[in-house]
Scaffold this motif. Structure first.
Motif, PDB file in Angstrom:
ATOM      1  N   SER A  31      -5.487   5.231  -6.944  1.00 56.46           N
ATOM      2  CA  SER A  31      -7.645   5.468  -6.765  1.00 56.46           C
ATOM      3  C   SER A  31      -7.861   6.989  -6.601  1.00 56.46           C
ATOM      4  N   GLY A  32      -7.174   7.972  -7.698  1.00 58.50           N
ATOM      5  CA  GLY A  32      -7.357   8.869  -7.939  1.00 58.50           C
ATOM      6  C   GLY A  32      -7.463   9.575  -6.747  1.00 58.50           C
ATOM      7  N   ILE A  33      -6.898   9.283  -6.046  1.00 63.16           N
ATOM      8  CA  ILE A  33      -6.640  10.698  -4.854  1.00 63.16           C
ATOM      9  C   ILE A  33      -5.815  10.937  -4.684  1.00 63.16           C
ATOM     10  N   ILE A  34      -4.810  12.427  -5.000  1.00 63.28           N
ATOM     11  CA  ILE A  34      -3.690  12.219  -4.673  1.00 63.28           C
ATOM     12  C   ILE A  34      -3.069  12.732  -2.788  1.00 63.28           C
ATOM     13  N   VAL A  35      -2.455  11.991  -2.830  1.00 65.39           N
ATOM     14  CA  VAL A  35      -2.001  12.233  -1.108  1.00 65.39           C
ATOM     15  C   VAL A  35      -1.173  13.077  -0.581  1.00 65.39           C
ATOM     16  N   ASN A  36      -1.395  13.670   0.307  1.00 70.24           N
ATOM     17  CA  ASN A  36      -1.026  15.078   0.760  1.00 70.24           C
ATOM     18  C   ASN A  36       0.233  14.478   2.503  1.00 70.24           C
ATOM     19  N   ILE A  73       0.755  -1.030   0.294  1.00 66.85           N
ATOM     20  CA  ILE A  73      -0.268   0.168  -0.212  1.00 66.85           C
ATOM     21  C   ILE A  73       1.816   1.198   0.123  1.00 66.85           C
ATOM     22  N   ILE A  74       0.945   1.618  -0.877  1.00 67.91           N
ATOM     23  CA  ILE A  74       1.878   3.059  -1.180  1.00 67.91           C
ATOM     24  C   ILE A  74       0.787   4.637  -0.846  1.00 67.91           C
ATOM     25  N   SER A  75       1.954   5.242  -0.096  1.00 70.82           N
ATOM     26  CA  SER A  75       1.642   5.959   0.231  1.00 70.82           C
ATOM     27  C   SER A  75       2.133   7.606  -0.063  1.00 70.82           C
ATOM     28  N   ASP A  76       3.010   8.270  -1.327  1.00 72.79           N
ATOM     29  CA  ASP A  76       4.374   8.948  -1.562  1.00 72.79           C
ATOM     30  C   ASP A  76       2.946  10.651  -1.541  1.00 72.79           C
ATOM     31  N   PRO A  77       3.595  11.380  -1.060  1.00 63.93           N
ATOM     32  CA  PRO A  77       2.702  12.788  -1.228  1.00 63.93           C
ATOM     33  C   PRO A  77       3.089  13.458  -1.930  1.00 63.93           C
ATOM     34  N   GLY A  78       2.340  13.939  -3.010  1.00 61.47           N
ATOM     35  CA  GLY A  78       1.997  14.069  -4.060  1.00 61.47           C
ATOM     36  C   GLY A  78       1.503  13.674  -5.457  1.00 61.47           C
ATOM     37  N   HIS A 121       4.076  -6.754   9.242  1.00 61.23           N
ATOM     38  CA  HIS A 121       3.463  -5.462   7.899  1.00 61.23           C
ATOM     39  C   HIS A 121       4.941  -4.930   8.198  1.00 61.23           C
ATOM     40  N   ARG A 122       5.026  -4.182   7.251  1.00 62.44           N
ATOM     41  CA  ARG A 122       6.775  -3.591   6.931  1.00 62.44           C
ATOM     42  C   ARG A 122       6.204  -2.409   6.582  1.00 62.44           C
ATOM     43  N   ILE A 123       6.442  -0.980   7.531  1.00 62.64           N
ATOM     44  CA  ILE A 123       6.219   0.006   7.096  1.00 62.64           C
ATOM     45  C   ILE A 123       7.836   0.516   6.206  1.00 62.64           C
ATOM     46  N   SER A 124       7.991   1.012   5.373  1.00 64.42           N
ATOM     47  CA  SER A 124       9.457   1.203   4.663  1.00 64.42           C
ATOM     48  C   SER A 124       9.211   2.756   4.161  1.00 64.42           C
ATOM     49  N   ASP A 165      13.870  14.573   8.595  1.00 69.50           N
ATOM     50  CA  ASP A 165      11.627  15.686   9.449  1.00 69.50           C
ATOM     51  C   ASP A 165      10.607  15.361   8.354  1.00 69.50           C
ATOM     52  N   GLY A 166      10.859  15.280   7.249  1.00 72.00           N
ATOM     53  CA  GLY A 166      10.301  14.772   5.967  1.00 72.00           C
ATOM     54  C   GLY A 166      10.126  13.338   5.544  1.00 72.00           C
ATOM     55  N   ILE A 167       9.059  13.174   4.629  1.00 69.88           N
ATOM     56  CA  ILE A 167       8.797  11.534   4.348  1.00 69.88           C
ATOM     57  C   ILE A 167       8.704  11.998   2.746  1.00 69.88           C
ATOM     58  N   SER A 168       9.223  11.254   2.048  1.00 69.80           N
ATOM     59  CA  SER A 168       8.440  11.975   0.133  1.00 69.80           C
ATOM     60  C   SER A 168       8.158  10.222  -0.335  1.00 69.80           C
ATOM     61  N   ASN A 169       8.781   8.964   1.028  1.00 73.07           N
ATOM     62  CA  ASN A 169       8.305   7.780   0.041  1.00 73.07           C
ATOM     63  C   ASN A 169       7.477   7.035   1.293  1.00 73.07           C
ATOM     64  N   LEU A 170       6.520   6.632   1.605  1.00 74.92           N
ATOM     65  CA  LEU A 170       5.966   5.524   2.087  1.00 74.92           C
ATOM     66  C   LEU A 170       5.110   4.752   1.836  1.00 74.92           C
ATOM     67  N   THR A 171       5.428   3.198   1.886  1.00 74.96           N
ATOM     68  CA  THR A 171       4.656   2.252   1.368  1.00 74.96           C
ATOM     69  C   THR A 171       4.753   1.305   2.603  1.00 74.96           C
ATOM     70  N   LEU A 172       4.211   1.048   3.296  1.00 77.60           N
ATOM     71  CA  LEU A 172       3.574  -0.535   4.045  1.00 77.60           C
ATOM     72  C   LEU A 172       3.235  -1.759   2.801  1.00 77.60           C
ATOM     73  N   ARG A 173       4.581  -2.552   3.538  1.00 73.84           N
ATOM     74  CA  ARG A 173       4.234  -4.509   3.109  1.00 73.84           C
ATOM     75  C   ARG A 173       3.796  -4.930   3.207  1.00 73.84           C
ATOM     76  N   ILE A 174       3.042  -5.641   2.950  1.00 70.44           N
ATOM     77  CA  ILE A 174       1.540  -6.489   3.806  1.00 70.44           C
ATOM     78  C   ILE A 174       2.712  -7.981   4.343  1.00 70.44           C
ATOM     79  N   GLY A 175       2.665  -8.681   5.309  1.00 71.17           N
ATOM     80  CA  GLY A 175       3.473  -9.288   5.787  1.00 71.17           C
ATOM     81  C   GLY A 175       2.266 -10.494   6.081  1.00 71.17           C
ATOM     82  N   LEU A 176       1.686 -11.627   5.372  1.00 69.48           N
ATOM     83  CA  LEU A 176       0.557 -12.344   5.785  1.00 69.48           C
ATOM     84  C   LEU A 176       1.271 -13.759   6.019  1.00 69.48           C
TER      85      LEU A 176
END
Length: 259
Positions: A55-60, A36-41, A100-103, A112-123
């Motif tokens: 999703s068509g929704i921009i992450v902020n 699950i990818i949440s990159d601002p912009g 799960h892992r957050i990278s 002090d800022g994040i440009s890229n965020l990925t949640l890797r699903i671990g099952l």
């Protein structure tokens, strides 16, 4: 607000980690999510079966702050901890009670800022190693090779569980990824009766060396050997009669050797 839906049951993750505006998209996502990818912009998106669904929704930036506030809460971290303190040197952290892992990628040296965020699903997939049981139980050392998202770590967990329970081997699992392999619990059921080595050192080569020097394992299991030093130590351990089972990123064995 607490939700209880098919998405959470399938992926073992609480929708409340994400802002509510993404819930409908996540609930309608197909089976087999890996990231699950949440990159601002950029558009909020998910990966499944090697494909990306947008999703068509921009992450902020507020969305990322919301997600990280939830991670702090799950991991029992103080509210005033900075981003750099939340993650290890590789920009990763696990989630208490989950695989799960957050990278993240930090946007600057101050962290002090994040440009890229990925949640890797671990099952956990109990029994997924059974088809290859004759290979893993043979005492031979093994490298599991594959690209990102091919479930190498999932297979490795079940190998540890199988060898330490069914075959009653003395297994040490080395986890330098803040619980990605074994979970953040002290002892994780997903690796059976295997001993988990985490410690304060996020250096696979150091923990490999310490494990063989002082703890007499029959099998050592580790995720992601990434450099010649780690490969060299793993090979040295195998020559001493200890079974070594590791994973590596590569498309084939020739690429693994060359890189």
């Amino acid at each position: 607000m607490k939700t209880n839906n098919e998405f959470e049951l399938k992926n073992q993750i609480d929708l409340n980690i994400f802002p509510e505006k993404y819930w409908n998209f996540l609930q309608s996502a197909p089976n087999g999510l890996t990231d699950i990818i949440s990159d601002p912009g950029n558009e909020f998106s998910v990966k499944y079966n090697g494909k990306t669904l947008y999703s068509g929704i921009i992450v902020n930036e507020m969305d990322v702050e919301y997600i990280l506030s939830k991670v702090k809460n799950i991991n029992n971290l103080p509210d005033d901890i900075d981003y750099g303190g939340m993650f290890n040197s590789a920009g990763r952290t696990g989630l208490n009670g989950h695989l799960h892992r957050i990278s993240v990628i930090f946007s600057n040296k101050k962290k002090d800022g994040i440009s890229n965020l990925t949640l890797r699903i671990g099952l956990p997939i109990i029994g997924c190693s059974s088809m290859l049981e004759d290979i893993f139980s043979s005492d031979k050392s093994i490298v599991i090779i594959g690209g990102p998202g091919t479930r190498k770590t999932t297979l490795l967990r079940d190998v540890a569980r199988n060898l330490s329970t069914t075959h009653q081997k003395s297994v040490i699992v080395i986890d330098v990824s803040d619980g990605e392999l074994t979970g953040r619990e002290t002892q994780s059921k997903v690796v059976g009766r295997a001993r988990i080595f985490k410690g304060e050192v996020h250096d696979l080569s150091i923990l490999l060396d310490r494990a063989i020097a002082g703890h007499s394992p029959g099998t050592i299991i580790a995720d992601e050997v990434v450099n010649p030093k780690e490969v060299r130590i793993a090979g040295h351990i195998a020559k001493r009669g200890v079974q070594v089972i590791v994973t590596a990123h590569a498309d084939n064995f020739e690429d693994f050797v060359n890189n």
